[in-house]
Design a protein around this motif. Structure first.
Motif, PDB file in Angstrom:
ATOM      1  N   ILE A 143       0.840  -1.199   0.000  1.00 50.14           N
ATOM      2  CA  ILE A 143       0.000   0.000   0.000  1.00 50.14           C
ATOM      3  C   ILE A 143       0.873   1.246   0.000  1.00 50.14           C
ATOM      4  CG2 ILE A 143      -1.745   1.299   1.276  1.00 50.14           C
ATOM      5  CD1 ILE A 143      -2.839  -1.244   0.084  1.00 50.14           C
TER       6      ILE A 143
ATOM      7  N   GLU B 299      -1.752   7.274   3.389  1.00 51.39           N
ATOM      8  CA  GLU B 299      -1.405   6.223   4.337  1.00 51.39           C
ATOM      9  C   GLU B 299      -2.119   6.412   5.668  1.00 51.39           C
ATOM     10  OE1 GLU B 299       3.005   5.135   2.539  1.00 51.39           O
ATOM     11  OE2 GLU B 299       2.867   6.287   4.414  1.00 51.39           O
TER      12      GLU B 299
ATOM     13  N   TYR C 101      -5.670   5.253   5.165  1.00 45.69           N
ATOM     14  CA  TYR C 101      -5.761   3.793   5.148  1.00 45.69           C
ATOM     15  C   TYR C 101      -5.656   3.223   6.561  1.00 45.69           C
ATOM     16  CZ  TYR C 101      -4.741  -1.079   4.116  1.00 45.69           C
ATOM     17  OH  TYR C 101      -4.781  -2.454   4.079  1.00 45.69           O
TER      18      TYR C 101
ATOM     19  N   ALA D 281      -8.055   0.667   8.608  1.00 43.28           N
ATOM     20  CA  ALA D 281      -7.499  -0.684   8.495  1.00 43.28           C
ATOM     21  C   ALA D 281      -8.071  -1.593   9.570  1.00 43.28           C
ATOM     22  CB  ALA D 281      -5.981  -0.635   8.608  1.00 43.28           C
TER      23      ALA D 281
END
Length: 660
Positions: A581, A627, A630, A634
Motif C-alpha cells: 500500500i 497512508e 488507510y 485498516a
C-alpha cells in the motif's frame, strides 16, 4: 500461537461466528505479496543444500547442523518467542530522503532479535504486574517509575496476577524479600506470556511505547548518520572549491545513485530473505554462499555501468546546459568507478552479519570509516592539492574501505562461523536469485529516480541553482536520518505486537509513532527556519548560493513535517504487512503529483527551484494523507490472523530446509 479465545486482543479464534469469520478461515489464504517470494527462496536454498551436501566446503556446517538439531524444548526462547515477528524492508546502514525500502519478505528472527523479544516480554509482564518489577517499590522514584509505565487498568503494584498453576519460580517471585526479584527462565516467561494473552491481561502504555521506540531508533540514527556522513564530507569539502564544483558533485552523486547504488541496494534486499532463512534453518554455510553469489552478480552488473560512467560526459552535457558542470560531474563519476567493488561487497556484507543478529558490526565499520573519509577529503583536496578529483578519490577509497573493515571484524572477532571460504557453487543457481531480487530493485529504483529528475531539472536554472540544490538535498537527506530510523523502529514494534496477537497494543504504538513523527518534523521545521542561512554557510561561502538556499529552505522546512509523517506511516504499514500500500502510494504520489506539480510550477510559473521543492512537498503530503487514511480504516485483527498464517508457513519452510 495460543489457541485459547482472546477476543479483546484480536486472535483469529475470536472471530468465529462474527462477520469476519467467513473472511478469515482457519487456513487463511494470503495475498501474493506475502507468499510469492517464499517458494523462490525455498527453491534457491533447497538447490544449494543439494549442491553442497556432498562437498567438504560445507561439511563443517553440516556437522554443526546435526548438533544443533536438538529437541526444540531445549531452546524455548528460540521456539516460543512471540515478539520477534519483524517486518520486511529493514536494511541497516543506508537511507535516502523520502525513500522507504520495501523489501521482499520477512526475515527469520535471529539470536539478537530473540533476546530482545524475551526482554520485551519480561518488560510488558512487569508493566502489567504479572511479574514483580525489577526493583521493589521502596523509594519514591521507583513508585513513580512504576506508576508511569504501568498501563491503565493494571492490578496495582501491591498485587501480582497469578496465571495458571504455580511454576518453578513462583515461590521465589512472590516472596517479599529484600533481594531483587530474579527474572524467571525463558520457558516460564513464555508460559506466563501465553497465559496473560489468553486472559486479556496484557496491555501497554504510551510511556512504554515511547521509551521502546526511542531505544530502538537511537542506534539506527547513529548508523544512518555515519553512513550518510561520507556523502556529507564530500559535499562540505567540494563546497569550499566553488559554485560549479558544488553543483557538479550533486549531479554526479545523483547519477551514481540512480544508475548504480540504488539498483545494488534493491537487488541486495533479497539477501534479507535468503540469509535469514538459511541461518534460521540451521544452515550457516549457506549464508556465506548467498552473499558470495550476490556479490559476484553485482560485480558483473557493474561492468557495463562503469563503461557508461566513463563515457558519461556527452550524456550529462545533453541533460545539463552548463558544460563545465557536466565535465566535472563526469570526472567525479570516472573516479568513483574505483569504489564500485566496495559498494557491492558492503551491501552483501551488511546482510551477512545482520542475518546473524550482529548489527553492531555495520555500525563499528562506519564509525571507523566515516572519520577516515573526512580526513581523506581534507588531505587529498587541500593538503595534496588534488582539488575536485581529490574529493572523488576520498569517496572511492572509503567505499572500498568499509567492506574491508567489516571483513576484518568478522575474521578477528565474531560472525565467521557462517563463512566456509570461497566456493564455485556461488557461480550456479543464479536464475531464482535474480527473480527474487528484481522486484525489490525495480521498486526502490522507481522511487529514487524522482530525485534524479528533480536534480536534472534544477540544472536547467544555472550553476547557482544547481549548487543550492546540492545543499538542499544533502540537508534534507541528513535530517531524514531521524524519522527514517523511527519508521524502522515503529515497523519492528508494530510487527512484534501483531505477531504476538496484541492488536490493541499495536494500535497504541502506531499512535505514539505518529505523534513522534509530528514532533520530529516540528523540530526539523524550527531548525530549518531559524538556521537556514547558517546551514547554507556551512556548505559554501558563495553569497548567491546562500541566498537561494535560505529562500528555498523555507519550503523544505514545511516538507519536514509531511516527510516525517510519510516515513512513519509507511513504517506502520510495513509492520502490518501492508508495505505494498505504501509503495504504490509513493509511486502514485511522486509521479502523478510531485513531478507534475514540481515541473509545472518550476517552468510554467517560473518559480524554478522553489517550484521543484513545492512539488516534492505536495507529493509527500499526498503520501502521508493516503497512508493515514488507510490506517484509520485498516482492520488490525485481519493483520493478526495473517501474521499467524505467515509464521505457520515459515515454520514449515524452516523445518523442511532443516531436514535436507
Amino acid at each position: 500461537m495460543h489457541e485459547d479465545p482472546s477476543p479483546g486482543l484480536g486472535r483469529p479464534d475470536d472471530r468465529r461466528g462474527s462477520v469476519l469469520s467467513s473472511l478469515l478461515p482457519e487456513s487463511l489464504s494470503l495475498p501474493p505479496l506475502y507468499l510469492s517470494t517464499s517458494p523462490i527462496a525455498r527453491e534457491i536454498l533447497q538447490h544449494d543444500i543439494e549442491d553442497v551436501s556432498d562437498e567438504s566446503a560445507i561439511a563443517s556446517s553440516s556437522e554443526s547442523d546435526s548438533d544443533a538439531e536438538v529437541d526444540p524444548s531445549a531452546d524455548p526462547s528460540a521456539e516460543d518467542v512471540k515478539l520477534a515477528f519483524h517486518p520486511s524492508g529493514i536494511v541497516y546502514g543506508c537511507g535516502f530522503s523520502t525513500i522507504p525500502l520495501p523489501g521482499v519478505d520477512r526475515p527469520v528472527p535471529n539470536p539478537r532479535e530473540i533476546e530482545e523479544s524475551l526482554r520485551a516480554e519480561v518488560e510488558l509482564l512487569r508493566d502489567n504486574d504479572i511479574l514483580p518489577p525489577k526493583h521493589r517499590h521502596g523509594s519514591v522514584v521507583e513508585r513513580v517509575y512504576h506508576h508511569i509505565f504501568s498501563p491503565e487498568g493494571s492490578p496495582g503494584h501491591e498485587t501480582y496476577v497469578t496465571l495458571g498453576g504455580p511454576a518453578e519460580t513462583t515461590p521465589l517471585l512472590m516472596v517479599d524479600t529484600e533481594d531483587e526479584p530474579q527474572t524467571p527462565p525463558p520457558e516460564d516467561v513464555h508460559k506466563l506470556w501465553e497465559e496473560a494473552v489468553a486472559a486479556h491481561h496484557l496491555k501497554t502504555s504510551w510511556q512504554r511505547e515511547t521509551k521502546t521506540l526511542v531505544l530502538y531508533a537511537l542506534p539506527l540514527i547513529l548508523t544512518f548518520v555515519l553512513h550518510y556522513s561520507v556523502t556529507i564530507g564530500s559535499v562540505l569539502t567540494v563546497g569550499r572549491l566553488g559554485m560549479l564544483e558544488l553543483g557538479a558533485v550533486n549531479l554526479a552523486t545523483m547519477t551514481a545513485s540512480i544508475t548504480c547504488y540504488v539498483p545494488v541496494q534493491g537487488l541486495a534486499t533479497c539477501l534479507d530473505t535468503l540469509c535469514s532463512i538459511a541461518y534460521g534453518a540451521k544452515q550457516p554455510g549457506l549464508v556465506g554462499l548467498q552473499c558470495q553469489r550476490m556479490t559476484i552478480l553485482l560485480w558483473l552488473l557493474m561492468a557495463p555501468i562503469a563503461v557508461v560512467w566513463w563515457f558519461s560526459e556527452p550524456i550529462l552535457t545533453a541533460l545539463v546546459p552548463d558544460g563545465d558542470i557536466a565535465h566535472l560531474a563526469a570526472v567525479y563519476l570516472r573516479i568513483l568507478i574505483i569504489g564500485m567493488p566496495g559498494v557491492a561487497a558492503f551491501e552483501s556484507g551488511k546482510r551477512f552479519v545482520q542475518s546473524q543478529g550482529l548489527f553492531h558490526i555495520t555500525t563499528i565499520s562506519l564509525a571507523l570509516g566515516a572519520p577516515l573519509s573526512f580526513l581523506q577529503n581534507y588531505v587529498f583536496v587541500f593538503c595534496w592539492g588534488w582539488g575536485f578529483s581529490g574529493a572523488a578519490m576520498a569517496m572511492a577509497i572509503t567505499q572500498n574501505l568499509l567492506p574491508v573493515l567489516l571483513v576484518l571484524y568478522v575474521w578477528l572477532f565474531e560472525g565467521s562461523e557462517c563463512w566456509n571460504g570461497l566456493s564455485r557453487k556461488a557461480l550456479r543457481n543464479w536464475g531464482p536469485m535474480i527473480r527474487l531480487a528484481l522486484p525489490g530493485m525495480v521498486m526502490v529504483w522507481c522511487q529514487f529516480s524522482v530525485l534524479e529528475i528533480l536534480t536534472i531539472a534544477a540544472g536547467q536554472f544555472g550553476p547557482a541553482k544547481l549548487a543550492a540544490q546540492s545543499i538542499l538535498v544533502t540537508v534534507t537527506s541528513t535530517s531524514f536520518n531521524i524519522p527514517f530510523p523511527l519508521a524502522i523502529a515503529t515497523s519492528t514494534r508494530v510487527a512484534n505486537m501483531i505477531g504476538a496477537g496484541l492488536s490493541d497494543a499495536a494500535q497504541l504504538t502506531a499512535k505514539v509513532a505518529v505523534v513522534a513523527a509530528c514532533v520530529v518534523g516540528t523540530i526539523n521545521f524550527s531548525l530549518y527556519v531559524g538556521l537556514r542561512k547558517q546551514i547554507a554557510r556551512v556548505f559554501t561561502p558563495d553569497e548567491e548560493v546562500i541566498a537561494i538556499t535560505s529562500k528555498v529552505m523555507l519550503i523544505c522546512a514545511c516538507m519536514q513535517i509531511v516527510d516525517s509523517l510519510a516515513a512513519v506511516t509507511h513504517g506502520i504499514l510495513r509492520g502490518l504487512g501492508r508495505q505494498a500500500i505504501g509503495s504504490y502510494a509513493n509511486l502514485l504520489s511522486y509521479y502523478l503529483i510531485a513531478l507534475p506539480v514540481g515541473l509545472s510550477t518550476a517552468f510554467a510559473l517560473g518559480w524554478e527551484l522553489s517550484g521543484l521543492w513545492i512539488g516534492l512537498t505536495a507529493g509527500l503530503a499526498a503520501v502521508s494523507a493516503i497512508e493515514l487514511l488507510y490506517l484509520c480504516h485498516a482492520d488490525w485483527e485481519i493483520a493478526v490472523a495473517q501474521a499467524e498464517s505467515i509464521m505457520r508457513s515459515e515454520d514449515a519452510t524452516n523445518a523442511e530446509l532443516k531436514h535436507h
